[in-house]
Write a protein that holds these residues in place. Structure first.
Motif, PDB file in Angstrom:
ATOM      1  N   LEU A 790       3.815   1.852 107.787  1.00  0.00           N
ATOM      2  CA  LEU A 790       4.655   1.568 108.948  1.00  0.00           C
ATOM      3  C   LEU A 790       4.004   0.505 109.836  1.00  0.00           C
ATOM      4  CD1 LEU A 790       6.657   4.122 110.958  1.00  0.00           C
ATOM      5  CD2 LEU A 790       5.061   2.686 112.216  1.00  0.00           C
ATOM      6  N   THR A 791       2.687   0.618 110.024  1.00  0.00           N
ATOM      7  CA  THR A 791       1.958  -0.356 110.847  1.00  0.00           C
ATOM      8  C   THR A 791       2.092  -1.765 110.288  1.00  0.00           C
ATOM      9  OG1 THR A 791       0.357   1.329 111.511  1.00  0.00           O
ATOM     10  CG2 THR A 791      -0.310  -0.972 111.778  1.00  0.00           C
ATOM     11  N   GLN A 792       1.863  -1.876 108.977  1.00  0.00           N
ATOM     12  CA  GLN A 792       1.916  -3.196 108.339  1.00  0.00           C
ATOM     13  C   GLN A 792       3.311  -3.794 108.420  1.00  0.00           C
ATOM     14  OE1 GLN A 792      -0.954  -4.135 107.650  1.00  0.00           O
ATOM     15  NE2 GLN A 792      -0.930  -5.820 106.185  1.00  0.00           N
ATOM     16  N   LYS A 793       4.319  -2.953 108.258  1.00  0.00           N
ATOM     17  CA  LYS A 793       5.708  -3.432 108.339  1.00  0.00           C
ATOM     18  C   LYS A 793       6.038  -3.926 109.746  1.00  0.00           C
ATOM     19  CE  LYS A 793       8.149  -2.611 104.420  1.00  0.00           C
ATOM     20  NZ  LYS A 793       9.239  -3.437 103.865  1.00  0.00           N
ATOM     21  N   LEU A 794       5.607  -3.151 110.757  1.00  0.00           N
ATOM     22  CA  LEU A 794       5.933  -3.522 112.133  1.00  0.00           C
ATOM     23  C   LEU A 794       5.096  -4.696 112.627  1.00  0.00           C
ATOM     24  CD1 LEU A 794       6.387  -0.047 113.905  1.00  0.00           C
ATOM     25  CD2 LEU A 794       8.152  -1.607 113.060  1.00  0.00           C
ATOM     26  N   ALA A 795       3.926  -4.894 112.030  1.00  0.00           N
ATOM     27  CA  ALA A 795       3.018  -5.941 112.492  1.00  0.00           C
ATOM     28  C   ALA A 795       3.633  -7.332 112.378  1.00  0.00           C
ATOM     29  CB  ALA A 795       1.708  -5.877 111.715  1.00  0.00           C
ATOM     30  N   ALA A 796       4.608  -7.484 111.500  1.00  0.00           N
ATOM     31  CA  ALA A 796       5.281  -8.775 111.366  1.00  0.00           C
ATOM     32  C   ALA A 796       6.194  -9.064 112.556  1.00  0.00           C
ATOM     33  CB  ALA A 796       6.097  -8.809 110.061  1.00  0.00           C
ATOM     34  N   HIS A 797       6.454  -8.048 113.377  1.00  0.00           N
ATOM     35  CA  HIS A 797       7.414  -8.193 114.475  1.00  0.00           C
ATOM     36  C   HIS A 797       6.837  -7.837 115.842  1.00  0.00           C
ATOM     37  CE1 HIS A 797      10.565  -8.553 111.375  1.00  0.00           C
ATOM     38  NE2 HIS A 797       9.875  -7.610 110.754  1.00  0.00           N
ATOM     39  N   TYR A 798       5.825  -6.993 115.854  1.00  0.00           N
ATOM     40  CA  TYR A 798       5.235  -6.530 117.111  1.00  0.00           C
ATOM     41  C   TYR A 798       3.713  -6.634 117.030  1.00  0.00           C
ATOM     42  CZ  TYR A 798       9.717  -4.086 118.025  1.00  0.00           C
ATOM     43  OH  TYR A 798      11.043  -3.765 118.236  1.00  0.00           O
ATOM     44  N   PRO A 799       3.065  -6.871 118.166  1.00  0.00           N
ATOM     45  CA  PRO A 799       1.596  -6.815 118.162  1.00  0.00           C
ATOM     46  C   PRO A 799       1.108  -5.372 118.022  1.00  0.00           C
ATOM     47  CG  PRO A 799       2.445  -7.515 120.329  1.00  0.00           C
ATOM     48  CD  PRO A 799       3.623  -7.263 119.465  1.00  0.00           C
ATOM     49  N   ILE A 800       0.144  -5.156 117.128  1.00  0.00           N
ATOM     50  CA  ILE A 800      -0.490  -3.851 116.970  1.00  0.00           C
ATOM     51  C   ILE A 800      -1.796  -3.876 117.759  1.00  0.00           C
ATOM     52  CG2 ILE A 800      -1.419  -2.157 115.352  1.00  0.00           C
ATOM     53  CD1 ILE A 800       1.620  -2.640 115.095  1.00  0.00           C
ATOM     54  N   LEU A 801      -1.992  -2.883 118.630  1.00  0.00           N
ATOM     55  CA  LEU A 801      -3.078  -2.979 119.610  1.00  0.00           C
ATOM     56  C   LEU A 801      -4.450  -2.762 118.991  1.00  0.00           C
ATOM     57  CD1 LEU A 801      -3.689  -3.565 122.520  1.00  0.00           C
ATOM     58  CD2 LEU A 801      -3.309  -1.165 123.066  1.00  0.00           C
TER      59      LEU A 801
END
Length: 958
Positions: A790-801
């Motif tokens: 999920l993190t890797q998928k969202l990282a393309a769209h949102y900054p991961i802290l």
């Protein structure tokens, strides 16, 4: 054709496959996306090698649902269910079947989360508001909370409130009447010891002789006596003391309320309003007080506000008092309520209505009167002239022995004290039961005629409630308590409220740190078995062999899982577990002559309950900084540990960190604290990323609490129940909680019952039994796999802290919305509310870092569900991009207007920059399973400025 093995055909790992959402093919897909070839490889990239367990767990193989249920049923049969007249705050009760089936056994109610997102929690918020109205009406007070953990905890909280608000600032003495329930006195003494208060336990009339800041009395008393406390309360208040009254809902249906006597605080247990005894819990405590003390009230309060369209809407009020915000300055460390149980009690009141409830109370009281007359005719001496449901009689040692022998033969439990026997009547008592009781007390030749005795009661031959104590004030006048007395109406009312709430039976709840995983049906079934649900917590041990065996097995498993040496099951919430663990540390230091050690180091990223718990244990909190990667700043830790070395008590640390990563320095952190003579408290909130892979004991921690309502599958119940047992290393075992009633009183209790909320322990027993050693480890591994996917998928769209080693996260990730808000004005709140339109509950918002969303998918969600959530988040990002580009203004877009109700999208004048379709059905899958919020964005500020915590009149909704 190849044939399956017999092992596969017998389905021995059937439950594991059903608990873990992604199947083998889905796991392979996620691994491929992450660029790794196996789960083992992912774990080696994620979890530091020096903390990985060298040996597998020794729980044993996974059992099928049928096997585990059969084994547990055999254990349960070892419990003997005697008819209980023990009382002391616990009574047999009749759970209306419409509530049993449609609330207690309904995942729509028991799998919901705490109502932090009120727009999709209006159902349980209404039920809780009903509970507050019930509490206010019966106690005669102005303000009520949404429930506390148990009666004893509520009494301890009343003492703390008294200290905060009392005008007698010089006093450090709290007075407790000696006729308060003994388990309550025990818990109050524990709390007072930690705060440094002096507790005087004596006859109530001795209180004015002391310079006190507060007092606690019981009405009716633990032995059943009732008396008008009005003058006594007034006298103490003249001396600037704050007076708390512990009472009983059922008695207040007939007796003058404590509020009418002038009480400042009224508290007690709502257990006998349709909640099984469960060997001690879970039960909802009620807590009411004066409006002027509202800022000092512990726990949660449900308030009435309004939404964007000015419709009435409910929410948790005054949340700025919560420990996640105020931390060590919070009123209490208790961050949960007993929502499911409070809801059951409120539905019980709604279903019976005021007349039905009064009939139940009068029947209970009638039985007490009849029994009293019969005893008096047989020359028994009653300890009191006035009572509601409990009779205490003085007996000689010889008579006592004979009575107890006959009681045992009749399978009856009485309350036994040194020179007295007590009988507490209850809702389940029948005429036949009364006949057996007469046989037990008077012998079979007593010659008593129950009908004749009843006629004498009717004729007024006994006046057990003085005229001045007969209740004349009305209660439960609100329509909600007067219109659902048929089962059809009640069924529909419960369903109508359920439909307003989003729970796990609708979609995933991705709350970071809260681990909203599958609560399997097989785990829930034993909770309502009578062998577990109908036992009194103070029943003799020889009648509770099944509970003892089940608890011992569960304890042994938890010892193996945690790497500790012993477990206490007493704490009945995670926060209470923290408190009990810190007490053990404190007492350990004192035993070594190090009582001066009172400093608790806490990383800035910690749960708010950590500093609040430390404050309750009378420790001084020093915050340790975190670095830019979210890890504990080792230089700052070393400097502060060195600086306070002589006075260092402990560190409280969460692992994996609250920032969602496995800190590689965790062993070094433990070593540093130990070198300076301190202890390591490891918060168990994130155990779902440890089980079978590492353990707190193996890492080097000394004590942890375990959130059984997270890692070990007890459902959240809409904000409670929970369980927070603590595991400790052997040197802390002598300092685990004791219990004044059931033994081991050398250490004070932290909860009213010896094993806390024992009635829900079968859930975790079933989970561990059905998962087995391998299944438990797989659960942790797949939780980590799903989080990284999920993190890797969202990282393309949102900054991961934050990320850990090899760019991996643990079982949760933090999405940073702050840059988005700076660029577009869209906040984490807007995203949280917009997710409701997509059919999802928001992730954890603004914790542990303001302006972020913390997401935890758990191991129980399939790849399809993960992808649906990801698709929703990506679609929301595209909506944000439209605001950034200027396609939509900041004031007119679906994010700031979210959530959208049916009324909202059906309004005649649609003046939005986006279509109704975009508002309600932003992705195709939403149409297939649409969840409609029933209110739009709620106005929090209006709710706090216009605090209403009771049921508003019906016209407010029309």
């Amino acid at each position: 054709m190849s044939k399956k093995t017999l092992h596969a055909l017998t389905g021995e790992e059937q439950f594991v496959r059903r608990h873990i959402g992604p199947d083998q093919a889905q796991q392979a897909h996620m691994l491929q996306y992450l660029g790794t070839d196996s789960v083992e490889s992912l774990i080696s990239q994620t979890v530091p090698e020096n903390i990985r367990l060298p040996e597998p767990l020794s729980i044993g193989r996974s059992q099928t649902e049928e096997e585990a249920l059969a084994v547990l049923n055999k254990i349960a049969q070892k419990n003997e269910i005697y008819t209980s007249y023990i009382g002391m705050g616990y009574y047999p009760t009749l759970v209306p079947n419409v509530i049993l089936r449609n609330v207690l056994e309904n995942p729509g109610w028991y799998t919901a989360y705490t109502p932090y997102q009120p727009e999709i929690a209006q159902g349980r918020l209404e039920a809780l508001l009903n509970f507050q109205q019930l509490s206010i009406d019966l106690t005669g007070m102005e303000l009520a909370s949404a429930s506390l953990l148990d009666e004893a905890t509520a009494a301890a909280e009343a003492m703390a409130l008294a200290k905060r608000v009392s005008k007698n600032k010089k006093s450090n003495i709290f007075f407790v009447s000696d006729d308060v329930h003994p388990q309550t006195i025990d818990v109050v003494k524990t709390r007072a010891e930690m705060f440094g208060f002096e507790v005087i336990v004596d006859q109530a009339d001795k209180a004015p002789e002391h310079d006190i800041f507060g007092a606690l009395i019981q009405y009716p008393s633990t032995t059943g006596h009732i008396t008008d406390h009005s003058d006594y309360i007034a006298k103490l208040q003249e001396q600037k003391a704050v007076v708390s009254v512990a009472t009983d809902f059922m008695s207040l249906l007939m007796l003058k309320s404590p509020g009418e006597m002038g009480a400042d605080v009224v508290l007690g247990s709502a257990q006998r309003f349709g909640v099984p005894m469960g060997y001690g819990g879970p039960h909802a405590a009620f807590f009411t007080t004066r409006d002027k003390f509202k800022r000092s009230l512990p726990g949660r309060v449900i308030g009435v506000s309004k939404d964007r369209t000015d419709q009435p809407a409910l929410r948790m009020a005054m949340q700025t008092r919560e420990q996640h915000i105020r931390r060590e300055k919070a009123n209490s460390n208790i961050c949960t309520a007993q929502v499911l149980l409070a809801n059951m009690a409120s539905f019980y009141a709604v279903y019976h209505g005021p007349e039905g409830l009064k009939d139940i109370a009068e029947r209970i009281h009638r039985f007490a009167d009849i029994f009293a007359l019969g005893l008096q005719q047989n020359s028994f001496t009653l300890a009191h002239d006035h009572w509601f449901d409990t009779l205490t009689c003085e007996v000689s040692p010889e008579a006592r022995q004979e009575i107890l022998s006959r009681a045992n033969t009749a399978k009856i439990n009485l309350r036994t004290d040194l020179n007295t026997l007590s009988v507490s009547m209850n809702e389940t008592t029948t005429v036949q039961d009364l006949q057996v009781l007469f046989d037990v007390f008077c012998g079979e030749q007593h010659g008593l005629d129950i009908q004749a005795l009843d006629q004498k009661v009717v004729n007024g031959d006994i006046q057990s409630v003085p005229e001045a104590l007969i209740r004349t004030s009305t209660y439960l006048d609100h329509p909600v308590f007067n219109q659902y007395q048929s089962e059809t109406d009640m069924l529909r009312y419960i369903k109508r409220l359920e439909n307003k709430d989003l729970a796990l039976n609708h979609s995933m709840i991705s709350l970071g740190s809260c681990t909203m995983k599958l609560n399997a049906t097989a785990e829930m079934i034993p909770v309502t078995w009578p062998e577990f649900s109908n036992l009194h917590p103070f029943a003799p041990k020889d009648q509770t062999a099944g509970y003892q065996e089940m608890i011992q097995l569960l304890s042994d498993w938890l010892v193996n899982i945690t790497g500790y040496d012993a477990v206490s099951m007493q704490p009945n919430s995670g926060a209470q577990g923290e408190y009990a663990g810190l007490i053990a540390i404190k007492k350990y230091h004192e035993s070594r002559g190090d009582g001066h050690r009172n400093i608790c180091l806490i990383p800035s990223s910690a749960h708010g309950t950590n500093p609040a718990s430390a404050q309750m244990a009378n420790m001084k909190v020093i915050v340790v900084a975190c670095d830019k990667q979210g890890n504990v700043d080792m230089d700052d830790l070393k400097a502060k540990a060195e600086e306070v070395s002589e006075n260092l008590s402990c560190i409280m640390i969460t692992y994996p960190s609250t920032h969602g990563v496995y800190e590689e320095t965790i062993r070094e952190i433990c070593d540093i604290i130990h070198q300076h003579g301190g202890q390591v408290y490891m918060d168990g909130a994130n155990m779902n990323a440890q089980v079978g892979i590492t353990s707190p004991g193996y890492i080097g921690s000394d004590v942890s609490h375990l959130n059984l309502h997270k890692t070990f599958c007890i459902p959240h119940g809409g904000g409670g129940p929970g369980m927070g047992p603590i595991g400790v290393k052997s040197h802390l075992e002598p300092f685990l909680p004791g219990h004044a009633v059931t033994g081991g009183a050398e250490n004070g209790a932290v909860a009213a019952a010896e094993f806390g909320s024992a009635g829900i322990l079968p859930i975790s027993w079933m989970y561990i039994a059905m998962m087995g050693s391998e299944g438990l480890k797989q659960a942790s591994e797949i939780a980590i796999l799903s989080a990284n996917y999920l993190t890797q998928k969202l990282a393309a769209h949102y900054p991961i802290l934050y990320r850990g080693q090899n760019n991996r996260v643990a079982h949760e990730c933090i999405v940073d919305i702050r840059p988005i808000k700076e660029e577009t004005g869209i906040s984490e709140m807007d995203i949280a509310k917009r997710l409701m339109d997509y059919g999802f509950h928001a992730p954890t918002m603004s914790f542990p870092v303001a302006g972020t969303l913390m997401i935890e998918p758990t191991e129980s969600e399939s790849l399809e569900e993960l992808d649906r959530f990801i698709d929703a988040m990506v679609a929301i990002k595209e909506e944000i991009n439209k605001v950034e580009r200027g396609d939509w203004t900041l004031e007119n877009n679906p994010l700031v207007m979210a959530p959208h109700t049916q009324d909202d999208v059906l309004q005649e004048d649609w003046d939005r920059a986006y279509s109704r379709e975009e508002a309600a059905f932003p992705l195709p899958y939403v149409r297939e399973n649409k969840f409609w919020p029933t209110v739009t964005r709620i106005d929090d500020v209006f709710g706090d400025r216009n605090l209403i915590c009771s049921c508003p009149p019906v016209e407010a909704y029309t």
